[in-house]
Design a protein around this motif. Structure first.
Motif, PDB file in Angstrom:
ATOM      1  N   ILE A  46      10.075  -4.362  11.364  1.00  0.00           N
ATOM      2  CA  ILE A  46      10.284  -3.735  12.677  1.00  0.00           C
ATOM      3  C   ILE A  46       8.936  -3.467  13.344  1.00  0.00           C
ATOM      4  CG2 ILE A  46      11.093  -1.644  13.855  1.00  0.00           C
ATOM      5  CD1 ILE A  46      13.312  -1.477  11.744  1.00  0.00           C
ATOM      6  N   GLY A  47       7.981  -2.972  12.540  1.00  0.00           N
ATOM      7  CA  GLY A  47       6.636  -2.747  13.060  1.00  0.00           C
ATOM      8  C   GLY A  47       5.989  -4.040  13.519  1.00  0.00           C
ATOM      9  N   LEU A  48       6.223  -5.124  12.770  1.00  0.00           N
ATOM     10  CA  LEU A  48       5.684  -6.436  13.132  1.00  0.00           C
ATOM     11  C   LEU A  48       6.276  -6.920  14.450  1.00  0.00           C
ATOM     12  CD1 LEU A  48       4.174  -9.109  12.573  1.00  0.00           C
ATOM     13  CD2 LEU A  48       6.145  -9.820  11.182  1.00  0.00           C
ATOM     14  N   ILE A  49       7.578  -6.769  14.603  1.00  0.00           N
ATOM     15  CA  ILE A  49       8.247  -7.190  15.846  1.00  0.00           C
ATOM     16  C   ILE A  49       7.682  -6.427  17.046  1.00  0.00           C
ATOM     17  CG2 ILE A  49      10.454  -7.191  17.086  1.00  0.00           C
ATOM     18  CD1 ILE A  49      11.810  -7.672  14.348  1.00  0.00           C
ATOM     19  N   LYS A  50       7.468  -5.136  16.873  1.00  0.00           N
ATOM     20  CA  LYS A  50       6.876  -4.337  17.952  1.00  0.00           C
ATOM     21  C   LYS A  50       5.470  -4.831  18.287  1.00  0.00           C
ATOM     22  CE  LYS A  50       9.402  -0.016  17.117  1.00  0.00           C
ATOM     23  NZ  LYS A  50       9.299   1.427  16.762  1.00  0.00           N
ATOM     24  N   ALA A  51       4.729  -5.215  17.242  1.00  0.00           N
ATOM     25  CA  ALA A  51       3.375  -5.724  17.462  1.00  0.00           C
ATOM     26  C   ALA A  51       3.401  -7.044  18.216  1.00  0.00           C
ATOM     27  CB  ALA A  51       2.666  -5.896  16.122  1.00  0.00           C
ATOM     28  N   VAL A  52       4.353  -7.909  17.857  1.00  0.00           N
ATOM     29  CA  VAL A  52       4.491  -9.198  18.532  1.00  0.00           C
ATOM     30  C   VAL A  52       4.827  -9.002  20.012  1.00  0.00           C
ATOM     31  CG1 VAL A  52       5.947 -11.277  18.697  1.00  0.00           C
ATOM     32  CG2 VAL A  52       5.116 -10.499  16.461  1.00  0.00           C
ATOM     33  N   ASP A  53       5.737  -8.071  20.292  1.00  0.00           N
ATOM     34  CA  ASP A  53       6.194  -7.858  21.665  1.00  0.00           C
ATOM     35  C   ASP A  53       5.184  -7.098  22.522  1.00  0.00           C
ATOM     36  OD1 ASP A  53       8.528  -9.167  21.028  1.00  0.00           O
ATOM     37  OD2 ASP A  53       9.680  -7.332  20.638  1.00  0.00           O
ATOM     38  N   LYS A  70       0.822  -1.214   0.000  1.00  0.00           N
ATOM     39  CA  LYS A  70       0.000   0.000   0.000  1.00  0.00           C
ATOM     40  C   LYS A  70       0.858   1.268   0.000  1.00  0.00           C
ATOM     41  CE  LYS A  70      -3.845  -2.169   2.483  1.00  0.00           C
ATOM     42  NZ  LYS A  70      -4.722  -2.119   3.695  1.00  0.00           N
ATOM     43  N   PHE A  71       2.143   1.112   0.351  1.00  0.00           N
ATOM     44  CA  PHE A  71       3.051   2.261   0.405  1.00  0.00           C
ATOM     45  C   PHE A  71       4.013   2.282  -0.780  1.00  0.00           C
ATOM     46  CE2 PHE A  71       1.562   1.775   4.690  1.00  0.00           C
ATOM     47  CZ  PHE A  71       1.517   3.055   5.208  1.00  0.00           C
ATOM     48  N   CYS A 120      12.763   2.272  -1.914  1.00  0.00           N
ATOM     49  CA  CYS A 120      13.165   0.889  -2.179  1.00  0.00           C
ATOM     50  C   CYS A 120      12.239  -0.057  -1.415  1.00  0.00           C
ATOM     51  CB  CYS A 120      14.615   0.687  -1.763  1.00  0.00           C
ATOM     52  SG  CYS A 120      15.187  -1.024  -1.881  1.00  0.00           S
ATOM     53  N   MET A 121      11.682  -1.036  -2.106  1.00  0.00           N
ATOM     54  CA  MET A 121      10.759  -1.970  -1.473  1.00  0.00           C
ATOM     55  C   MET A 121      11.441  -2.792  -0.397  1.00  0.00           C
ATOM     56  SD  MET A 121       7.689  -1.586  -2.541  1.00  0.00           S
ATOM     57  CE  MET A 121       6.868  -3.130  -2.137  1.00  0.00           C
ATOM     58  N   ASP A 122      12.733  -3.099  -0.589  1.00  0.00           N
ATOM     59  CA  ASP A 122      13.474  -3.836   0.427  1.00  0.00           C
ATOM     60  C   ASP A 122      13.532  -3.035   1.728  1.00  0.00           C
ATOM     61  OD1 ASP A 122      13.861  -5.846  -1.325  1.00  0.00           O
ATOM     62  OD2 ASP A 122      16.045  -5.793  -1.323  1.00  0.00           O
ATOM     63  N   ASP A 123      13.783  -1.720   1.598  1.00  0.00           N
ATOM     64  CA  ASP A 123      13.848  -0.862   2.789  1.00  0.00           C
ATOM     65  C   ASP A 123      12.496  -0.810   3.491  1.00  0.00           C
ATOM     66  OD1 ASP A 123      16.476  -0.353   2.209  1.00  0.00           O
ATOM     67  OD2 ASP A 123      16.109   1.600   1.284  1.00  0.00           O
ATOM     68  N   LEU A 124      11.432  -0.650   2.695  1.00  0.00           N
ATOM     69  CA  LEU A 124      10.094  -0.587   3.285  1.00  0.00           C
ATOM     70  C   LEU A 124       9.738  -1.896   3.976  1.00  0.00           C
ATOM     71  CD1 LEU A 124       8.028   1.297   0.536  1.00  0.00           C
ATOM     72  CD2 LEU A 124       9.033   2.220   2.626  1.00  0.00           C
ATOM     73  N   PHE A 125      10.141  -3.008   3.379  1.00  0.00           N
ATOM     74  CA  PHE A 125       9.845  -4.313   3.960  1.00  0.00           C
ATOM     75  C   PHE A 125      10.554  -4.466   5.306  1.00  0.00           C
ATOM     76  CE2 PHE A 125      10.418  -8.949   4.406  1.00  0.00           C
ATOM     77  CZ  PHE A 125       9.103  -9.351   4.270  1.00  0.00           C
ATOM     78  N   ALA A 176       1.850  -0.269   9.682  1.00  0.00           N
ATOM     79  CA  ALA A 176       1.600   0.939   8.887  1.00  0.00           C
ATOM     80  C   ALA A 176       2.167   2.178   9.582  1.00  0.00           C
ATOM     81  CB  ALA A 176       0.100   1.108   8.649  1.00  0.00           C
ATOM     82  N   GLY A 177       2.020   2.241  10.906  1.00  0.00           N
ATOM     83  CA  GLY A 177       2.539   3.375  11.657  1.00  0.00           C
ATOM     84  C   GLY A 177       4.052   3.478  11.557  1.00  0.00           C
ATOM     85  N   GLU A 178       4.725   2.340  11.602  1.00  0.00           N
ATOM     86  CA  GLU A 178       6.181   2.320  11.486  1.00  0.00           C
ATOM     87  C   GLU A 178       6.613   2.797  10.095  1.00  0.00           C
ATOM     88  OE1 GLU A 178       9.687   1.914  13.512  1.00  0.00           O
ATOM     89  OE2 GLU A 178       7.686   1.440  14.298  1.00  0.00           O
ATOM     90  N   LEU A 179       5.879   2.386   9.074  1.00  0.00           N
ATOM     91  CA  LEU A 179       6.177   2.804   7.708  1.00  0.00           C
ATOM     92  C   LEU A 179       5.946   4.308   7.523  1.00  0.00           C
ATOM     93  CD1 LEU A 179       4.605  -0.225   5.827  1.00  0.00           C
ATOM     94  CD2 LEU A 179       7.009   0.468   5.697  1.00  0.00           C
ATOM     95  N   ARG A 180       4.866   4.824   8.114  1.00  0.00           N
ATOM     96  CA  ARG A 180       4.584   6.264   8.007  1.00  0.00           C
ATOM     97  C   ARG A 180       5.674   7.093   8.683  1.00  0.00           C
ATOM     98  NH1 ARG A 180      -0.910   4.595   9.355  1.00  0.00           N
ATOM     99  NH2 ARG A 180      -2.193   4.606   7.462  1.00  0.00           N
ATOM    100  N   ARG A 181       6.129   6.627   9.839  1.00  0.00           N
ATOM    101  CA  ARG A 181       7.201   7.350  10.534  1.00  0.00           C
ATOM    102  C   ARG A 181       8.478   7.355   9.704  1.00  0.00           C
ATOM    103  NH1 ARG A 181       4.597   5.321  15.139  1.00  0.00           N
ATOM    104  NH2 ARG A 181       5.648   3.309  14.990  1.00  0.00           N
ATOM    105  N   TYR A 182       8.769   6.215   9.099  1.00  0.00           N
ATOM    106  CA  TYR A 182       9.973   6.121   8.262  1.00  0.00           C
ATOM    107  C   TYR A 182       9.889   7.079   7.075  1.00  0.00           C
ATOM    108  CZ  TYR A 182      13.269   4.262   4.838  1.00  0.00           C
ATOM    109  OH  TYR A 182      14.261   4.132   3.905  1.00  0.00           O
ATOM    110  N   LEU A 183       8.764   7.070   6.380  1.00  0.00           N
ATOM    111  CA  LEU A 183       8.593   7.943   5.224  1.00  0.00           C
ATOM    112  C   LEU A 183       8.606   9.411   5.628  1.00  0.00           C
ATOM    113  CD1 LEU A 183       5.833   5.928   3.315  1.00  0.00           C
ATOM    114  CD2 LEU A 183       8.239   6.162   2.679  1.00  0.00           C
TER     115      LEU A 183
END
Length: 258
Positions: A72-79, A55-56, A62-67, A98-105
């Motif tokens: 990182i956002g997933l790990i935070k969600a798990v923890d 969606k981003f 770079c898609m690798d960077d976004l992934f 999504a929040g982690e991606l928005r902060r990065y962008l």
């Protein structure tokens, strides 16, 4: 068969999908300190990261960077996921990713924009997405502003702030032989050929003046001094300053119009 797509060295076609019950069991084990269960939980939800990252896409990143940021956002969600809450992990995980991606962008934008303006822009995007899904069409600016309780101009400024910058030499049209760039579509009403010629003529006319005349004009029109102040600095009368100034201006006008 799904096509093989490599992101960060991961073949996305082979990513597993965990069932709700499996996710629950792994979360319980991870809470008890089982690092292997935590790793399985993260790997088993990489498809969730991929779906959010898509969606981003299209923002020049770079898609690798976004992934990686999404992971990182997933790990935070798990923890941080609370097992006592009666919600699915994906319901909690998607906003975290999504929040982690928005902060990065926001923090890695080519143009530095204030955090408050960025936050407003993402609120606008969320409202726009919700209203579009509800109404079946994109809402206008007035509707978005009313929903958020902000001014119309704030919506416009916020959306402009997150637009990716475009190079002046970015091609906007090509007929196969020549390309038309953004630069070709921009007009400059300030630095026209006529104004350049007038500037050159003025500089040449100034060179023909005497040193005293140049000094007087510089003090009067560059430093903003009064004739009395100029007279005091140079050591002549105000009447002499006035006469020299008028003669100099008259000579410049004559040289330019010649």
């Amino acid at each position: 068969m799904q096509a093989k797509v490599e992101i960060c060295g991961v073949n996305t076609a082979t990513l597993p999908v965990l069932k709700g019950s499996e996710t629950r069991k792994l979360l319980e084990k991870a809470r008890q300190g089982d690092s292997e269960a935590r790793s399985q939980l993260i790997y088993g939800n990489l498809r969730l990261v991929l779906s959010v990252v898509q969606k981003f896409s299209g923002r020049g990143e770079c898609m690798d960077d976004l992934f990686q940021v999404g992971v990182i956002g997933l790990i935070k969600a798990v923890d941080c996921f609370d097992l006592n809450q009666n919600v699915q992990f994906s319901t909690y995980g998607v906003p975290m990713i999504a929040g982690e991606l928005r902060r990065y962008l926001r923090d890695h934008s080519a143009v530095r924009v204030s955090r408050s303006l960025r936050d407003t822009a993402y609120k606008v995007l969320q409202v726009k997405e919700k209203l579009t899904a509800k109404e079946g069409r994109e809402p206008d600016i007035e509707t978005i502003a009313k929903t958020l309780g902000i001014k119309r101009q704030d919506v416009v400024f916020a959306m402009e702030a997150i637009c990716d910058p475009v190079s002046l030499y970015e091609p906007v049209y090509s007929d196969g032989a020549e390309s038309v760039c953004v630069m070709d579509q921009i007009g400059d009403t300030k630095n026209t050929d006529e104004q350049w010629l007038e500037q050159i003529a003025l500089q040449e006319a100034m060179q023909r003046l005497s040193g005293r005349e140049k000094h007087i004009l510089a003090l009067r029109f560059y430093d903003g001094r009064t004739q009395m102040e100029v007279a005091k600095e140079i050591g002549i009368s105000q009447a002499q300053v006035s006469r020299l100034e008028k003669n100099a201006i008259k000579q410049i006008k004559k040289d330019i119009s010649a």
